[in-house]
Design an enzyme around this catalytic site. Structure first.
Site, mmCIF file in Angstrom:
data_model
loop_
_atom_site.group_PDB
_atom_site.id
_atom_site.type_symbol
_atom_site.label_atom_id
_atom_site.label_comp_id
_atom_site.label_asym_id
_atom_site.label_seq_id
_atom_site.Cartn_x
_atom_site.Cartn_y
_atom_site.Cartn_z
ATOM 1 N N GLU A 22 0.951 -1.280 0.007
ATOM 2 C CA GLU A 22 -0.042 0.121 -0.151
ATOM 3 C C GLU A 22 0.943 1.301 0.131
ATOM 4 O O GLU A 22 2.052 1.262 0.353
ATOM 5 C CB GLU A 22 -0.948 0.114 1.245
ATOM 6 N N ASP A 23 0.543 2.296 -0.625
ATOM 7 C CA ASP A 23 1.116 3.618 -0.471
ATOM 8 C C ASP A 23 1.312 4.255 0.866
ATOM 9 O O ASP A 23 2.506 4.766 1.291
ATOM 10 C CB ASP A 23 0.475 4.505 -1.479
ATOM 11 N N PHE B 62 -0.972 16.508 3.773
ATOM 12 C CA PHE B 62 -1.413 15.650 2.370
ATOM 13 C C PHE B 62 -0.378 15.621 1.393
ATOM 14 O O PHE B 62 0.268 16.944 1.253
ATOM 15 C CB PHE B 62 -2.697 16.388 1.918
ATOM 16 N N ARG C 155 1.592 11.742 -9.533
ATOM 17 C CA ARG C 155 1.800 10.191 -9.388
ATOM 18 C C ARG C 155 3.255 9.953 -10.009
ATOM 19 O O ARG C 155 3.912 9.248 -9.421
ATOM 20 C CB ARG C 155 0.707 9.165 -9.948
HETATM 21 P P1 5GP Z 1 -6.750 5.526 5.016
HETATM 22 O O1 5GP Z 1 -8.041 4.702 4.728
HETATM 23 O O2 5GP Z 1 -5.877 4.913 5.776
HETATM 24 O O3 5GP Z 1 -7.413 6.576 5.417
HETATM 25 O O4 5GP Z 1 -5.898 5.924 3.515
HETATM 26 C C1 5GP Z 1 -5.752 5.161 2.542
HETATM 27 C C2 5GP Z 1 -5.560 5.845 1.313
HETATM 28 O O5 5GP Z 1 -5.915 7.211 1.202
HETATM 29 C C3 5GP Z 1 -4.428 5.746 0.656
HETATM 30 O O6 5GP Z 1 -4.220 4.421 0.051
HETATM 31 C C4 5GP Z 1 -3.975 7.060 -0.392
HETATM 32 O O7 5GP Z 1 -4.791 6.486 -1.458
HETATM 33 C C5 5GP Z 1 -5.057 8.064 0.457
HETATM 34 N N1 5GP Z 1 -4.341 8.920 1.224
HETATM 35 C C6 5GP Z 1 -4.225 8.900 2.514
HETATM 36 N N2 5GP Z 1 -3.356 10.086 2.882
HETATM 37 C C7 5GP Z 1 -2.918 10.552 1.850
HETATM 38 C C8 5GP Z 1 -1.974 11.642 1.379
HETATM 39 O O8 5GP Z 1 -1.470 12.424 2.339
HETATM 40 N N3 5GP Z 1 -1.926 12.102 -0.024
HETATM 41 C C9 5GP Z 1 -2.496 11.275 -0.774
HETATM 42 N N4 5GP Z 1 -2.265 11.698 -2.335
HETATM 43 N N5 5GP Z 1 -3.438 10.227 -0.724
HETATM 44 C C10 5GP Z 1 -3.542 10.062 0.600
#
Ligand code: 5GP
Length: 177
Positions: free
Chosen positions: A98-99, A152, A165
């Site tokens: 995961e990213d 972010f 990206r």
């Molecule tokens: P979560 O479900 O943990 O809140 O978020 C997971 C997804 O939200 C990540 O896979 C990503 O796609 C997006 N995301 C969360 N934080 C960021 C951020 O700081 N930047 C971007 N571009 N996407 C984020």
């Protein structure tokens, strides 16, 4: 957001060095055992590609697509499984790639999905970034490369409304934080 407003948070060199360290750890753990590397599209694409190239064990790559952000900079709180078709993972070593783990909702959704549908031999969750401060679940990645503050970020697979990206580094812009 404009590219000239972006500030580098983690450089390309730092990213590649950390991925090398993580790959060495994973190579040591799995040795010659086969692993199913599951890349969570779209954000994890760069990380997954660079990580698997450094893995020495037999690897099968799978791709799933989830979404929770839309075009905003905060999560919608709802995880959508756009495409979660997976092969039979019973008895397999599964490595989710995961990213970023932010609230942890996506990670929890995925781990629950795998546990509900398969009895894997092992499941590990690898994330490039860990945003611990914004966590809303008790889920944490087993392995991550960088801990970041509540910013972010974009680049290296992560987008803002589909852009950025392709940047080889992780960046942020003050005015959208
Ligand atoms: P979560 O479900 O943990 O809140 O978020 C997971 C997804 O939200 C990540 O896979 C990503 O796609 C997006 N995301 C969360 N934080 C960021 C951020 O700081 N930047 C971007 N571009 N996407 C984020």
């Amino acid at each position: 957001m404009n590219t000239k407003d972006l500030k580098v948070l983690i450089s390309e060199e730092e990213i590649q060095a950390k991925i090398g360290e993580l790959a060495a750890k994973l190579n040591e753990i799995y040795k010659d055992e086969e692993v199913y590397a599951i890349c969570v599209l779209k954000g994890a694409v760069m990380f997954a590609v660079d990580l698997v190239k450094k893995l020495n064990m037999p690897v099968k790559m799978e791709f799933i697509r989830l979404s929770s952000y839309g075009s905003a900079t905060t999560t919608s709180g709802k995880v959508n499984a756009v495409d979660i078709a997976l092969p039979d993972l019973n008895g397999k070593n599964v490595m989710i790639i995961e990213d970023i783990v932010d609230t942890g909702l996506t990670a929890k959704f995925l781990i629950d999905f795998i546990n509900l549908n398969f009895h894997t031999k092992s499941t590990v969750f690898c994330s490039l970034l860990d945003k611990k401060m914004t966590r809303k679940t008790d889920v944490s990645p087993d392995y991550y490369c960088f801990d970041i503050d509540d910013k972010f970020v974009v680049g290296y697979g992560l987008d803002y409304d589909g852009h950025y990206r392709n940047l080889p580094y992780i960046a942020y812009a003050d005015h959208i934080i």
